[in-house]
Design an enzyme around this catalytic site. Structure first.
Site, PDB file in Angstrom:
ATOM      1  N   GLY A   1       0.672  -1.265   0.017  1.00 44.63           N
ATOM      2  CA  GLY A   1       0.165   0.008   0.027  1.00 44.63           C
ATOM      3  C   GLY A   1       0.730   1.305  -0.044  1.00 44.63           C
ATOM      4  N   ALA A   2       0.623   2.015   0.974  1.00 47.73           N
ATOM      5  CA  ALA A   2       1.409   3.247   1.244  1.00 47.73           C
ATOM      6  C   ALA A   2       1.431   3.460   2.509  1.00 47.73           C
ATOM      7  CB  ALA A   2       0.855   4.303   0.517  1.00 47.73           C
TER       8      ALA A   2
ATOM      9  N   GLU B   1       2.422   6.701   5.775  1.00 48.75           N
ATOM     10  CA  GLU B   1       2.437   7.996   5.762  1.00 48.75           C
ATOM     11  C   GLU B   1       3.787   8.304   6.762  1.00 48.75           C
ATOM     12  OE1 GLU B   1       0.116   6.209   7.083  1.00 48.75           O
ATOM     13  OE2 GLU B   1      -0.560   6.687   9.364  1.00 48.75           O
TER      14      GLU B   1
ATOM     15  N   GLU C   1      -2.408  10.039   1.983  1.00 51.43           N
ATOM     16  CA  GLU C   1      -1.154   9.991   2.781  1.00 51.43           C
ATOM     17  C   GLU C   1      -0.804  11.473   3.387  1.00 51.43           C
ATOM     18  OE1 GLU C   1      -0.240   7.192   3.933  1.00 51.43           O
ATOM     19  OE2 GLU C   1      -1.556   5.907   2.589  1.00 51.43           O
TER      20      GLU C   1
ATOM     21  N   HIS D   1      -2.436  12.528   6.407  1.00 52.43           N
ATOM     22  CA  HIS D   1      -1.821  12.094   7.350  1.00 52.43           C
ATOM     23  C   HIS D   1      -0.773  12.720   7.960  1.00 52.43           C
ATOM     24  CE1 HIS D   1      -3.769   8.398   8.079  1.00 52.43           C
ATOM     25  NE2 HIS D   1      -2.978   7.545   7.123  1.00 52.43           N
TER      26      HIS D   1
ATOM     27  N   GLU E   1      -6.865   7.037  10.490  1.00 57.15           N
ATOM     28  CA  GLU E   1      -7.404   6.312   8.969  1.00 57.15           C
ATOM     29  C   GLU E   1      -8.710   7.048   8.657  1.00 57.15           C
ATOM     30  OE1 GLU E   1      -5.318   5.372   7.291  1.00 57.15           O
ATOM     31  OE2 GLU E   1      -3.803   4.897   8.696  1.00 57.15           O
TER      32      GLU E   1
HETATM   33 ZN    ZN Z   1      -3.975   5.766   5.913  1.00 62.85          ZN
END
Ligand code: ZN
Length: 887
Positions: free
Chosen positions: A290-291, A293, A327, A330, A349
């Protein structure tokens, strides 16, 4: 401008509502394992990776503030070997160093009591470089252009893996400054949260020293290094870069421009400008999916960041924007202000999901972000629309409140689910539309200003929003975040131009669910008139002035996190008023109608009756909702006596739209047309449409000599259909092309196609690829899940996974471990598989998987029951149609 009327009509008490029980953040009362007497304030960490051995050695000096006299220092460590420890320069004997592997704790017993005030701890340690995205990990990849096989390093720490990189107080409330130094090969680029302060040649490479971070939580640290390159721009004082492996940085142009646009928007929205000197967006060709932050150094799986204008699909483009927006949100919500403990993960989230969608929708109205499918067809997701996905899971017995107790590391990692992300987002959206956009933003600005460089609980957010709105936000919110589930509002026309409303808990496959009540910020309108709002605080309410002959639509544009069930007269009026409803309201009606069917409240004729009343249109979101449902039913019925009959009917619903769109993109067609065309090809292919299958085969054949002949938007769909009906020769052609390309996106398209094959011989060839390194680790894993879902042979996928579980689990990251094996069962529709999973889990899976096992069992039971129910209802409905013979 529309006027919202606040009508408080009937308050019916007698059933109790949840009251907020949480307290604002205080460090001492924050849950966690670590004692609160000792606070780290500054870490200085030096790491030397040994790439040949896949190990590393490290040293660190931690300045700590001792708040009450202690005999021991207790911090986190995992899979590190502690070589030496000293406190205030005095080395501790080996016997004073104790590692509790199970609790991931390092205890240092001191020769004498440590006085209050500043002290320093020095540790020497070694660790390993992992294959999966946990702690420090490596990736192998094919370099763009040269095709050379290379290795690079990255880190992934959330939720509890920073302790695999250096011993630390690895709980989010223990904020500190982190200064990292690393030794890497001389030609490599090394990246961390902060800019490089100095570089110096040393034996075996160069030593890179990064500036110290501001005060932050340990899980936000990052280190990435390899043969990398970057492109950059600037937004005010902030340097913005996209970093990728050599040959690919230019593919980050779209993400770089998007980042600049988003950064300006957030600087304004949050009222506190982005506080670090640089923001790096780092593309990683594997390791994790995924990614993440990390403050100032966000990592992305390559396809979530890199866009090739010639070869990437518009879905990839939209996904990049949305992930980047999530992201970057975040950087404030999560990094500058951090949830105190994992029980409030939703603060991170849910908020980033909502903010990212809001920002994406603001700059890209054509995407219909709030309406359309926002997640690509991923085996880990069933329905992409955030609100729908959240409601599906939240209706089950296996759901949980947004805020839930977390005590173990494993529970922290399991918190990253649809409830946390999507219900969180859905609730915030409902709350924002109830409070008003400006008031809501003012509340967020207060919250940021009050809590920057600190931690919070949910109550801190409600307090800020209450101050800004002068409304009791905590009272409205408690029911949504502190209790599970959500309501359905039943609408019943009554004499005297009234509509009676009754709320009850909406459940699926969940008998004897505890009855709950919510404070529902309702929106509604008499179709054609201005919308109004009502805070429904009790079990029942009455809407006045609703003419008996006019349609009433509740939940305007579907922004509310509740379902609506209309009585027969209301439904009839709505069907007649369909042409006057906007697309958002039509999608909402479709979603609710489908939910009434799968929850057993209405027969399938209710849903298909609505579908058939809709005019043939090419509205993306509306058609996608229908496509999703047809796809779901099609998969459910595989191998049943109804499947051909259903496929015939489903094709008859979709073909008119495809005829209107045609195969080839037309100049000036609306944005959604390309996406919808691809969806229709894919689904009509699944539905055994011979014309579509032949068309896909012909186009694939032509692309073998001219790869550019396939429009990027259509590639995943056409390859999927070709793979589905592949023979041995076609399978080989797809595989060869997948092997050859160095584009992760393109590679994925080919391997996804291999997972589609209906022919059991072919998927038995596809499955073992999951054990090789042809695909990035995180993707190799999902090949098995794709086969389970797409080939129609979940039993073959499971047989393979069970035989190779150890190797497969070695490739999962922390968030995936508990989910992997149970997830493969969710595509079964036979109750005996629920029993098999129970037995398997008992013998083979750790207790931490219990919740995921329960979810999978619930899903199998639901599918088995629904399949039976649906078969009878479909027979009646389809037989009442006069379908022409199949062509
Ligand atoms: Zn997130």
């Amino acid at each position: 401008m529309r006027v919202l009327l606040l009508l408080l009509l009937v308050l019916f008490s007698g059933t109790s509502l949840v009251r907020a029980v949480e307290k604002p953040f205080t460090f001492n009362e924050t849950p966690g394992k670590l004692p609160k007497e000792v606070l780290p304030t500054e870490y200085s960490i030096r790491i030397v990776p040994n790439i040949d051995n896949l190990t590393f050695s490290g040293t660190e000096v931690v300045n700590v503030n001792v708040r009450a006299r202690v005999h021991q220092l207790v911090l986190n460590t995992l899979e590190l070997k502690i070589e030496a420890a000293s406190v205030d320069g005095k080395e501790l004997p080996v016997s004073a160093i104790k590692v509790d592997h199970e609790n991931e704790l390092l205890t240092l017993t001191l020769p004498s009591e440590l006085t209050t005030g500043q002290h320093s701890l020095t540790l020497r340690f070694t660790g390993k470089i992992n294959e999966q995205g946990q702690g420090l990990f490596y990736m192998h990849y094919q370099e763009q252009g040269t095709g050379a096989r290379k290795i690079m390093l990255g880190t992934q720490f959330e939720a509890t893996d920073a302790r695999r990189f250096f011993p630390c107080w690895d709980e989010p409330a223990f904020r500190a400054r982190f200064q990292l130094t690393v030794v890497v090969p001389e030609t490599w680029l090394a990246v961390s949260n902060m800019p490089i302060e100095s570089e110096e040649k040393v034996a075996g490479g160069k030593e890179v020293r990064f500036a110290a971070t501001p005060s932050m939580s340990s899980y936000l640290n990052v280190f990435v290094a390899g043969d990398l390159e970057f492109i950059e721009s600037r937004v005010g004082p902030t340097q913005v870069r996209v970093i990728a492996t050599k040959g690919k940085a230019e593919l980050g142009r779209y993400a770089l421009d998007a980042s600049a646009q988003i950064l300006r928007y957030y600087n304004d929205y949050f009222g506190v400008p982005y506080p670090l000197p640089k923001l790096d967006q780092i593309a990683i060709p594997g390791g994790f999916g995924g990614a993440m932050e990390n403050w100032g150094g966000i990592t992305y799986y390559e396809t979530a960041l890199l866009f090739d204008p010639k070869n990437s699909s518009s879905e990839t483009k939209q996904n990049i924007y949305e992930v980047v927006a999530h992201e970057m949100a975040h950087m404030w919500f999560g990094d500058l202000v951090t949830m105190a403990w994992w029980d409030n993960l939703w603060l991170n989230e849910g908020f980033a999901s909502w903010m990212g969608s809001k920002c994406s929708a603001h700059f890209n109205p054509q995407w219909e972000v709030w309406l359309a499918r926002t997640v690509p067809r991923d085996p880990t997701r069933r329905m992409g629309i955030a609100r729908e996905a959240a409601m599906e899971g939240d209706a089950r017995s296996t759901t949980h409140a947004i805020q839930q107790p977390v005590t173990t590391e494993s529970e922290a990692n399991s918190s990253f689910d649809d409830i946390t992300y999507k219900k969180g987002q859905s609730f915030l959206r409902m709350l924002e539309s109830f409070l008003g956009e400006d008031v809501f933003r003012d509340g967020i600005r207060r919250y940021m200003a009050a809590h920057k460089y600190s931690n919070t609980t949910t109550v801190d957010l409600w307090n800020a929003l209450s101050e800004a709105s002068k409304k009791p936000v905590d009272e409205i919110a408690a029911g949504w975040t502190e209790q599970p589930g959500f309501p359905v509002v039943n609408v019943k026309r009554e004499a005297g131009h009234k509509a009676g409303l009754t709320q009850e808990r909406f459940t699926v496959n969940y008998k004897n669910a505890p009855a709950l009540l919510w404070k529902i910020p309702l929106t509604y309108s008499v179709v054609g008139k201005a919308p109004a709002t009502l805070l429904m605080t009790g079990k029942t309410a009455v809407l006045e002035n609703i003419p008996a002959d006019r349609a009433l639509k509740v939940n305007q544009k579907g922004t509310g996190n509740y379902r609506v069930k209309y009585d027969a007269p209301s439904w009839k009026l709505l069907l007649e008023a369909l042409p006057k409803l906007g697309v958002a309201d039509r999608v909402n009606l479709l979603s609710d109608a489908w939910a009434m069917v799968y929850s057993g409240r209405e027969p399938i004729s209710q849903y298909f009756g609505l579908v058939e009343k809709l005019p043939v249109s090419t509205e993306l979101a509306e058609r996608e909702q229908i496509i999703n449902v047809l796809e779901f039913i099609n998969r459910l019925l595989i191998g049943s006596p109804q499947d051909e009959k259903f496929q015939h009917y489903a094709r008859s619903l979709l073909q008119p739209t495809f005829k209107a769109l045609g195969w080839e993109p037309k100049a000036g067609e609306p944005f959604g047309a390309g996406r919808l065309r691809a969806s229709l090809i894919r689904t009509l292919g699944d539905l055994n449409d011979q014309e579509i299958i032949a068309g896909c085969r012909a186009r694939f054949k032509a692309s073998l000599t001219d790869a550019t002949s396939l429009a990027p938007d259509l590639r995943p769909a056409i390859l999927a259909v070709v793979g589905r009906y592949a023979d041995q020769k076609t399978w080989n052609e797809l595989h060869e092309r997948g092997l050859k390309t160095s584009s992760i996106e393109e590679k994925q398209n080919y391997y996804n196609a291999l997972a589609e094959a209906i022919d059991p011989k072919l998927i038995k060839k596809t499955l073992p690829i999951a054990l090789t390194d042809e695909l990035p680790t995180s993707r190799a894993l999902f090949l098995v899940a794709r086969v389970a879902r797409d080939s129609g042979h979940p039993e073959i996928a499971w047989e393979f996974a069970a035989a190779n579980m150890k190797v497969l689990l070695a490739k999962t990251d922390a968030a995936g471990t508990n989910r992997y094996a149970p997830g493969l069962f969710t595509f079964f529709t036979d109750n005996s598989r629920a029993i098999e999973l129970k037995t398997y889990a008992k013998a083979n899976l750790p207790p931490a998987t219990a919740r995921e096992v329960a979810k999978a069992i619930d899903e199998i039971q639901f599918r088995a029951e629904f399949k039976k129910r649906l078969a009878t209802q479909l027979n009646t409905w389809i037989d009442s149609k006069n379908l022409t013979k199949q062509h």
